[in-house]
Design an enzyme around this catalytic site. Structure first.
Site, PDB file in Angstrom:
ATOM      1  N   ARG A  90       0.693  -1.212  -0.064  1.00  0.00           N
ATOM      2  CA  ARG A  90       0.038   0.065  -0.143  1.00  0.00           C
ATOM      3  C   ARG A  90       0.904   1.065  -0.138  1.00  0.00           C
ATOM      4  NH1 ARG A  90      -4.953   2.551  -0.644  1.00  0.00           N
ATOM      5  NH2 ARG A  90      -5.201   4.047   1.024  1.00  0.00           N
ATOM      6  N   GLU A 127     -12.267   3.876  -5.083  1.00  0.00           N
ATOM      7  CA  GLU A 127     -12.349   2.381  -4.743  1.00  0.00           C
ATOM      8  C   GLU A 127     -13.024   2.020  -6.245  1.00  0.00           C
ATOM      9  OE1 GLU A 127     -11.329   0.606  -2.267  1.00  0.00           O
ATOM     10  OE2 GLU A 127     -10.260   2.412  -1.495  1.00  0.00           O
ATOM     11  N   ARG A 151      -1.059  -5.057   4.934  1.00  0.00           N
ATOM     12  CA  ARG A 151      -0.386  -4.459   3.572  1.00  0.00           C
ATOM     13  C   ARG A 151       0.983  -3.934   4.185  1.00  0.00           C
ATOM     14  NH1 ARG A 151      -5.261  -1.620   1.215  1.00  0.00           N
ATOM     15  NH2 ARG A 151      -5.110  -0.462   3.099  1.00  0.00           N
TER      16      ARG A 151
END
Length: 161
Positions: free
Chosen positions: A52, A60, A106
């Site tokens: 990330r 999104e 992440r």
């Protein structure tokens, strides 16, 4: 015996000096794009890791696991396509800030496509993400806000009217 110990100690020091330093960025190849701000990198010596990029949030998109009534956010597909065009199959250099991982496990990095081309800056410049700050990872906060303001003024991407 004393010389033997000195020689062994010296060799250990030299071998230790030849490894990568903490200041050197990790390197890997992008093997999968999840969306505009999440992708998988095969990091040398670590294998595949979900990454990330720090301090950006792209709109999104809908994924296979989302309910059928999912509506992607405006510019989500464009951000995903941009990430794929710029990153997929490319070698990237990963610079850590303070945090190692986010709440979804992440890895968090500043992501460079070239030595002087940071992916976060590219996304912001195109108007395909906005700055989000989660302390303590704030190394480039001022620069990112400047790039975002320029994209807003020029009505690029999601900042268009």
């Amino acid at each position: 015996m004393f010389r033997f110990v000195i020689v062994i100690f010296s060799m250990l020091i030299l071998v230790g000096c030849q490894g990568p330093s903490d200041d050197e960025p990790l390197q890997g190849m992008v093997v999968n794009i999840v969306d505009g701000d999440t992708f998988d990198v095969n990091i040398q010596g670590m294998g595949d890791e979900r990454v990330r990029p720090i301090m950006v949030d792209a709109p999104e998109i809908c994924h296979q696991h989302d309910p059928p009534e999912c509506d992607p956010e405006p510019y989500g597909e464009e951000a995903t396509d941009f990430a794929a065009e710029v990153l997929l199959g490319e070698t990237v250099y990963l610079e850590q800030d303070v945090s190692e991982r986010d709440q979804y496990d992440r890895m968090l990095f500043y992501v460079y496509v070239e030595a002087d081309q940071m992916f976060q800056e590219m996304l912001l410049k195109e108007g395909l993400a906005e700055v989000v700050v989660y302390e303590p990872d704030v190394r480039y906060e001022e620069e990112f806000y400047e790039i975002q303001e320029e994209a807003q003024e020029e009505e690029r991407g999601m900042w268009g009217r």
